[in-house]
Write an enzyme that holds these catalytic residues in place. Structure first.
Site, PDB file in Angstrom:
ATOM      1  N   GLY A  31       3.002  88.437  51.392  1.00 20.78           N
ATOM      2  CA  GLY A  31       4.221  87.713  51.728  1.00 20.78           C
ATOM      3  C   GLY A  31       3.985  86.651  52.783  1.00 20.78           C
ATOM      4  O   GLY A  31       2.852  86.234  53.024  1.00 20.78           O
ATOM      5  N   HIS A  34       3.148  80.654  51.707  1.00 17.22           N
ATOM      6  CA  HIS A  34       2.968  79.247  52.086  1.00 17.22           C
ATOM      7  C   HIS A  34       2.328  78.534  50.898  1.00 17.22           C
ATOM      8  O   HIS A  34       2.139  79.130  49.820  1.00 17.22           O
ATOM      9  CB  HIS A  34       2.128  79.138  53.367  1.00 17.22           C
ATOM     10  CG  HIS A  34       0.829  79.909  53.307  1.00 17.22           C
ATOM     11  ND1 HIS A  34      -0.188  79.600  52.433  1.00 17.22           N
ATOM     12  CD2 HIS A  34       0.404  81.001  54.003  1.00 17.22           C
ATOM     13  CE1 HIS A  34      -1.186  80.434  52.610  1.00 17.22           C
ATOM     14  NE2 HIS A  34      -0.853  81.313  53.545  1.00 17.22           N
ATOM     15  N   GLY A  36      -0.608  77.833  50.141  1.00 23.87           N
ATOM     16  CA  GLY A  36      -1.799  78.483  49.585  1.00 23.87           C
ATOM     17  C   GLY A  36      -1.405  79.503  48.524  1.00 23.87           C
ATOM     18  O   GLY A  36      -1.949  79.510  47.409  1.00 23.87           O
ATOM     19  N   HIS A  37      -0.439  80.355  48.861  1.00 27.43           N
ATOM     20  CA  HIS A  37       0.041  81.336  47.878  1.00 27.43           C
ATOM     21  C   HIS A  37       0.659  80.614  46.672  1.00 27.43           C
ATOM     22  O   HIS A  37       0.442  81.006  45.516  1.00 27.43           O
ATOM     23  CB  HIS A  37       1.119  82.234  48.492  1.00 27.43           C
ATOM     24  CG  HIS A  37       0.692  83.026  49.696  1.00 27.43           C
ATOM     25  ND1 HIS A  37       1.144  82.770  50.959  1.00 27.43           N
ATOM     26  CD2 HIS A  37      -0.153  84.085  49.800  1.00 27.43           C
ATOM     27  CE1 HIS A  37       0.614  83.650  51.814  1.00 27.43           C
ATOM     28  NE2 HIS A  37      -0.180  84.443  51.138  1.00 27.43           N
ATOM     29  N   GLN A  61      -4.981  98.304  54.973  1.00 27.67           N
ATOM     30  CA  GLN A  61      -5.995  97.318  55.338  1.00 27.67           C
ATOM     31  C   GLN A  61      -5.877  96.847  56.786  1.00 27.67           C
ATOM     32  O   GLN A  61      -6.586  95.935  57.209  1.00 27.67           O
ATOM     33  CB  GLN A  61      -5.988  96.132  54.373  1.00 27.67           C
ATOM     34  CG  GLN A  61      -4.775  95.231  54.450  1.00 27.67           C
ATOM     35  CD  GLN A  61      -4.711  94.292  53.251  1.00 27.67           C
ATOM     36  OE1 GLN A  61      -4.496  94.710  52.125  1.00 27.67           O
ATOM     37  NE2 GLN A  61      -4.925  93.003  53.497  1.00 27.67           N
ATOM     38  N   GLY A 147      -7.317  83.662  46.363  1.00 23.78           N
ATOM     39  CA  GLY A 147      -7.738  82.430  47.033  1.00 23.78           C
ATOM     40  C   GLY A 147      -9.169  82.526  47.553  1.00 23.78           C
ATOM     41  O   GLY A 147      -9.589  83.574  48.056  1.00 23.78           O
ATOM     42  N   GLU A 148      -9.888  81.408  47.455  1.00 23.35           N
ATOM     43  CA  GLU A 148     -11.226  81.347  48.063  1.00 23.35           C
ATOM     44  C   GLU A 148     -11.128  81.380  49.582  1.00 23.35           C
ATOM     45  O   GLU A 148     -12.132  81.577  50.263  1.00 23.35           O
ATOM     46  CB  GLU A 148     -11.946  80.071  47.609  1.00 23.35           C
ATOM     47  CG  GLU A 148     -12.362  80.125  46.154  1.00 23.35           C
ATOM     48  CD  GLU A 148     -13.121  78.888  45.719  1.00 23.35           C
ATOM     49  OE1 GLU A 148     -13.090  77.869  46.453  1.00 23.35           O
ATOM     50  OE2 GLU A 148     -13.730  78.938  44.634  1.00 23.35           O
ATOM     51  N   LYS A 149      -9.943  81.178  50.111  1.00 23.51           N
ATOM     52  CA  LYS A 149      -9.732  81.275  51.563  1.00 23.51           C
ATOM     53  C   LYS A 149     -10.295  82.595  52.095  1.00 23.51           C
ATOM     54  O   LYS A 149     -10.911  82.636  53.147  1.00 23.51           O
ATOM     55  CB  LYS A 149      -8.236  81.141  51.829  1.00 23.51           C
ATOM     56  CG  LYS A 149      -7.684  81.874  52.992  1.00 23.51           C
ATOM     57  CD  LYS A 149      -7.803  81.047  54.244  1.00 23.51           C
ATOM     58  CE  LYS A 149      -7.017  81.606  55.397  1.00 23.51           C
ATOM     59  NZ  LYS A 149      -6.917  83.029  55.458  1.00 23.51           N
ATOM     60  N   GLN A 153     -13.213  88.701  50.289  1.00 23.01           N
ATOM     61  CA  GLN A 153     -12.256  89.519  49.521  1.00 23.01           C
ATOM     62  C   GLN A 153     -12.373  89.205  48.028  1.00 23.01           C
ATOM     63  O   GLN A 153     -12.352  90.113  47.185  1.00 23.01           O
ATOM     64  CB  GLN A 153     -10.842  89.227  50.019  1.00 23.01           C
ATOM     65  CG  GLN A 153      -9.740  89.793  49.157  1.00 23.01           C
ATOM     66  CD  GLN A 153      -8.381  89.568  49.789  1.00 23.01           C
ATOM     67  OE1 GLN A 153      -8.018  90.249  50.735  1.00 23.01           O
ATOM     68  NE2 GLN A 153      -7.626  88.603  49.283  1.00 23.01           N
TER      69      GLN A 153
HETATM   70  P1  AMP Z   1      -2.456  87.220  51.859  1.00 26.47           P
HETATM   71  O1  AMP Z   1      -0.974  87.151  51.704  1.00 26.47           O
HETATM   72  O2  AMP Z   1      -2.942  86.612  53.141  1.00 26.47           O
HETATM   73  O3  AMP Z   1      -3.004  88.591  51.591  1.00 26.47           O
HETATM   74  O4  AMP Z   1      -3.046  86.283  50.727  1.00 26.47           O
HETATM   75  C1  AMP Z   1      -2.708  86.486  49.382  1.00 26.47           C
HETATM   76  C2  AMP Z   1      -3.571  85.599  48.520  1.00 26.47           C
HETATM   77  O5  AMP Z   1      -3.363  84.237  48.868  1.00 26.47           O
HETATM   78  C3  AMP Z   1      -5.071  85.877  48.705  1.00 26.47           C
HETATM   79  O6  AMP Z   1      -5.706  85.797  47.438  1.00 26.47           O
HETATM   80  C4  AMP Z   1      -5.493  84.751  49.610  1.00 26.47           C
HETATM   81  O7  AMP Z   1      -6.862  84.415  49.501  1.00 26.47           O
HETATM   82  C5  AMP Z   1      -4.605  83.620  49.094  1.00 26.47           C
HETATM   83  N1  AMP Z   1      -4.499  82.572  50.103  1.00 26.47           N
HETATM   84  C6  AMP Z   1      -4.105  82.717  51.396  1.00 26.47           C
HETATM   85  N2  AMP Z   1      -4.188  81.538  52.041  1.00 26.47           N
HETATM   86  C7  AMP Z   1      -4.654  80.634  51.144  1.00 26.47           C
HETATM   87  C8  AMP Z   1      -4.975  79.241  51.203  1.00 26.47           C
HETATM   88  N3  AMP Z   1      -4.846  78.539  52.333  1.00 26.47           N
HETATM   89  N4  AMP Z   1      -5.429  78.631  50.084  1.00 26.47           N
HETATM   90  C9  AMP Z   1      -5.580  79.346  48.924  1.00 26.47           C
HETATM   91  N5  AMP Z   1      -5.300  80.655  48.805  1.00 26.47           N
HETATM   92  C10 AMP Z   1      -4.842  81.296  49.895  1.00 26.47           C
END
Ligand code: AMP
Length: 289
Positions: A31, A34, A36-37, A61, A147-149, A153
């Site tokens: 959640g 942004h 990226g998601h 985690q 995401g490759e971010k 993972q």
């Molecule tokens: P999170 O909510 O932080 O667990 O992220 C959920 C998914 O969004 C994961 O696959 C992250 O790698 C991806 N993600 C987070 N930030 C970015 C970003 N800036 N660009 C691309 N993917 C992202």
């Protein structure tokens, strides 16, 4: 867009979609959505998937003392963002739905998850691998977008799918950044304005090091030191790690002869931020341009 709160509802909707010949796209998130998601949701939609976004702040985690309770949970904004991006369903389970009992079964991808992020956060990747495996079991056959971010993972998830023969195709999507290069992250909201101004040093350090690799530097320890020194030159950054790894195994490289991934992490006040870039030795660069 439909909001689902139970595992049974997700199984019913994704099962119906597959029975009608549709492909299910899965975008697991914690959640605080942004751009990226949103890019992951859009990638799934562009691939023609009926897309399920999951929003679950996974306690497994987070270690003791980490930001589980403080993690942002703007659920109304998240539903609006997922809907605007075209998601078919958002799964927002409570902790009791996901873990009615503390799980005794966990998934660990040891050799991929014990270094880098895993060294700083020893229980993190088994928490990630366990919840992702569970989401795969709930969603069923699907394409899953990550995401490759969070590059390590992505490697962990890709490997667990292969090792356990799960009916999931894992797709990695490029990092979405702010105009000054800072990778978008739900944790960026914790930055003060001074820390926010300092944080792009992470990306700059990696880009400068990638340029040095492109120019022909093959010694990984030299490249690693360049990244570290550049980050340490920023007084608001507390350096955590820098590394040059094989993108498939996440193991450190000594001599850069093939495409590698440069990764770094540093703490800026409360948030620990991570970033990574690809780096190609000159002959690969030549092949690709
Ligand atoms: P999170 O909510 O932080 O667990 O992220 C959920 C998914 O969004 C994961 O696959 C992250 O790698 C991806 N993600 C987070 N930030 C970015 C970003 N800036 N660009 C691309 N993917 C992202």
């Amino acid at each position: 867009m439909e909001v689902l709160t139970t595992i049974d509802q997700v199984r019913a909707r994704t099962g119906e979609a597959r029975a009608s010949g549709h492909v299910v796209g899965l975008v697991p998130t914690m959640g605080a959505l942004h751009d990226g998601h949103v890019s992951l949701i859009e990638a799934a939609i562009a691939d023609g998937c009926d897309t399920l976004v999951t929003v679950f702040v996974n306690p497994l985690q987070f270690a003791e003392g980490e930001d589980l309770d403080a993690y942002p949970r703007p659920i109304e904004a998240d539903l609006a963002a997922a809907g605007a991006a075209g998601a078919a369903w958002v799964f927002v389970p409570g902790d009791g739905e996901m873990y009615p009992d503390s799980p005794l079964t966990t998934v660990s991808v040891a050799a991929l998850g014990d270094r880098l992020e895993g060294a700083s956060r020893p229980t993190h990747f088994s928490g990630v691998a366990t919840v992702v495996t569970k989401l795969f079991a709930i969603a069923g056959r699907c394409r899953a977008y990550f995401g490759e971010k969070d590059f390590q993972q992505l490697a962990v998830v890709t490997r667990l799918v292969a090792d356990l023969s799960l009916p999931v195709e894992v797709l990695g999507c490029p990092i979405v950044r702010e105009p000054d290069g800072l990778a978008r992250s739900s944790r960026n909201v914790y930055l003060t304005s001074e820390q926010r101004a300092a944080a792009p040093v992470l990306h700059r350090a990696l880009l400068e090091a990638a340029d040095v690799v492109h120019a022909g530097e093959r010694r990984a320890d030299v490249v690693r030191a360049l990244i570290e020194n550049r980050i340490r030159s920023e007084p608001l950054a507390a350096f955590d790690y820098a590394d040059v790894v094989d993108p498939a195994t996440m193991r450190p490289i000594e001599t850069i002869a093939v495409p590698v991934r440069l990764l770094a992490a540093a703490q800026f006040g409360i948030p620990r931020l991570l970033d990574n870039v690809a780096a190609l030795p000159p002959h690969d660069l030549g092949d690709h341009t």
